[in-house]
Design an enzyme around this catalytic site. Structure first.
Site, PDB file in Angstrom:
ATOM      1  N   GLY A   1       0.777  -1.228   0.000  1.00 47.49           N
ATOM      2  CA  GLY A   1       0.000   0.000   0.000  1.00 47.49           C
ATOM      3  C   GLY A   1       0.813   1.285   0.000  1.00 47.49           C
ATOM      4  O   GLY A   1       0.552   2.194  -0.775  1.00 47.49           O
TER       5      GLY A   1
ATOM      6  N   GLY B   1      -2.347  -6.005   2.049  1.00 54.58           N
ATOM      7  CA  GLY B   1      -2.156  -7.261   2.783  1.00 54.58           C
ATOM      8  C   GLY B   1      -2.023  -8.452   1.849  1.00 54.58           C
ATOM      9  O   GLY B   1      -1.180  -9.327   2.050  1.00 54.58           O
TER      10      GLY B   1
END
Ligand code: AMP
Length: 394
Positions: A350, A373
């Site tokens: 991210g 994730g």
């Protein structure tokens, strides 16, 4: 890990249910502040329509409603936005399972239907089999196009695949193609740039990539724990004291595996975390100073190694890039990657994606992974349940 995609299955006159990732940011007035995820879902939806799917049923979660209906987390604003982007009416339903919902789908004029937030039901995250079966009963074919939740075994990502022919959408196909290939069969040399705040988040990834990459460049906050393990002075820089031994072991393993590890060797340091604080560039960090970015010598060394790469995976910024005063190292790395020719450049994670976006270089990378994730778990070498459950190509 070749998975069937929506192109490998006949969808004409079929009801197709697609798991999308519409977990978009909303402001206080429930306006969508970033519609990228909706835009990214369009290729799979328009393909399904073009191929003559009878209905395209979309499902997603939004936020964390904690197993109950939360008015602010309904998917209604997403439906309106999708309608505009698609140029076609979208029927938004107020639940995602049950006879009434099935009937509404059957009787609808619209070809595109958006179900209500899946996480209003506790059964979604529990991967409840009956709930998955109810979702499956709405359609004939299941398509997973939500990479961001593919690392979670939920009813809409894993459970549902037991009841329907299940294939990947174009977004997941792209993630498998780039992240999967990088990890399993990269064009070499394969160089990994690792940054971000903490070593603890990345240990498994480093261990996995040690056996697969040719060089690992370490910058950002996590570098200081490695430097400490080598007996270097790190002043008040970010340190995970309980991970110093782990860092040392990783470096020893890298040496045995003959993987080149380069750790930042000069630093932009400050006395406090503030752009107005005293700032200088050093090789040896004095007491009372902390590292917030890689220095010019490290930038050059990293670029030299990158100049030989054929595949690059970048996970984590090499400095506190959110603050312009400490963003130069991350910016130079991003610009260098953007300028490489004939090299597969993959941004996974991210925060490095946010950095590339801040420097407006999104279009210059081969692939920017959409799931934080999920891409981390992919790079850790773990099997993602939402992908593993899809049909294999024969
Ligand atoms: P991650 O989510 O692990 O990729 O971490 C990203 C965060 O690491 C960003 O918010 C950066 O500000 C932070 N970071 C990068 N370099 C440093 C540093 N030298 N000290 C502290 N934090 C850093």
């Amino acid at each position: 890990m070749d998975k069937k995609t929506i192109k490998d299955i006949n969808i004409k006159d079929k009801k197709v249910i697609i798991r999308v990732d519409y977990n978009v940011p909303l402001d206080k007035e429930l306006k969508i502040t970033d519609d990228r995820r909706i835009k990214e879902s369009l290729p799979t939806i328009t393909y399904a329509l073009k191929e003559g799917a009878r209905k395209v049923i979309l499902m997603s979660h939004l936020g964390r409603p904690q197993d109950k209906v939360v008015e602010e987390l309904r998917l209604t604003p997403v439906a309106r936005k999708l309608e505009k982007l698609l140029g076609e009416k979208v029927l938004k339903l107020d639940d995602c399972v049950g006879d009434a919902i099935r009937q509404k789908i059957e009787c609808s004029q619209e070809r595109v239907i958006l179900l209500e937030n899946l996480r209003f039901h506790k059964e979604e995250e529990k991967n409840d089999s009956n709930f998955a079966k109810s979702l499956a009963s709405l359609a004939d074919i299941y398509v997973n196009d939500a990479f961001g939740t593919a690392h979670r075994a939920h009813a809409s990502t894993a459970g549902i695949t037991k009841f329907l022919p299940s294939v990947a959408g174009f977004l997941i196909e792209k993630e498998i193609e780039y992240l999967g290939k990088a990890v399993e069969n990269p064009h070499r040399p394969f160089v990994v740039i690792m940054g971000g705040a903490k070593v603890s988040d990345k240990i498994t990834m480093i261990e996995n990539l040690l056996s697969k990459s040719d060089a690992i460049l370490i910058g950002g906050g996590m570098a200081y724990t490695f430097l400490k393990s080598q007996g270097k002075n790190i002043g008040t820089s970010k340190l995970e004291a309980d991970k110093v031994d782990v860092a040392r072991t990783l470096l020893e393993k890298a040496k045995k595996a003959k993987v080149k590890i380069e750790i930042s060797s000069d630093f932009v340091v400050v006395t406090k975390f503030d752009s107005s604080a005293d700032m200088k560039i050093v090789k040896d960090i004095p007491d009372g100073w902390m590292g917030v970015d890689i220095g010019p010598e490290t930038r050059k060394r990293f670029k030299d190694t990158l100049s030989m790469a054929k595949t690059v995976v970048w996970n984590g910024p090499v400095g506190v890039f959110e603050n312009d005063a400490f963003a130069q190292g991350t910016k130079e790395i991003a610009e260098y990657l953007a300028g490489l020719k004939g090299v597969t450049t993959i941004v996974g994670g991210g925060d490095s994606a946010a950095a590339v976006s801040k420097f407006k270089l999104d279009n210059k990378m081969t692939h920017i992974s959409t799931g934080g994730g999920a891409s981390l778990e992919f790079l850790e070498g773990k099997e993602l349940p939402g992908i593993a459950a899809l049909q294999d190509k024969k």
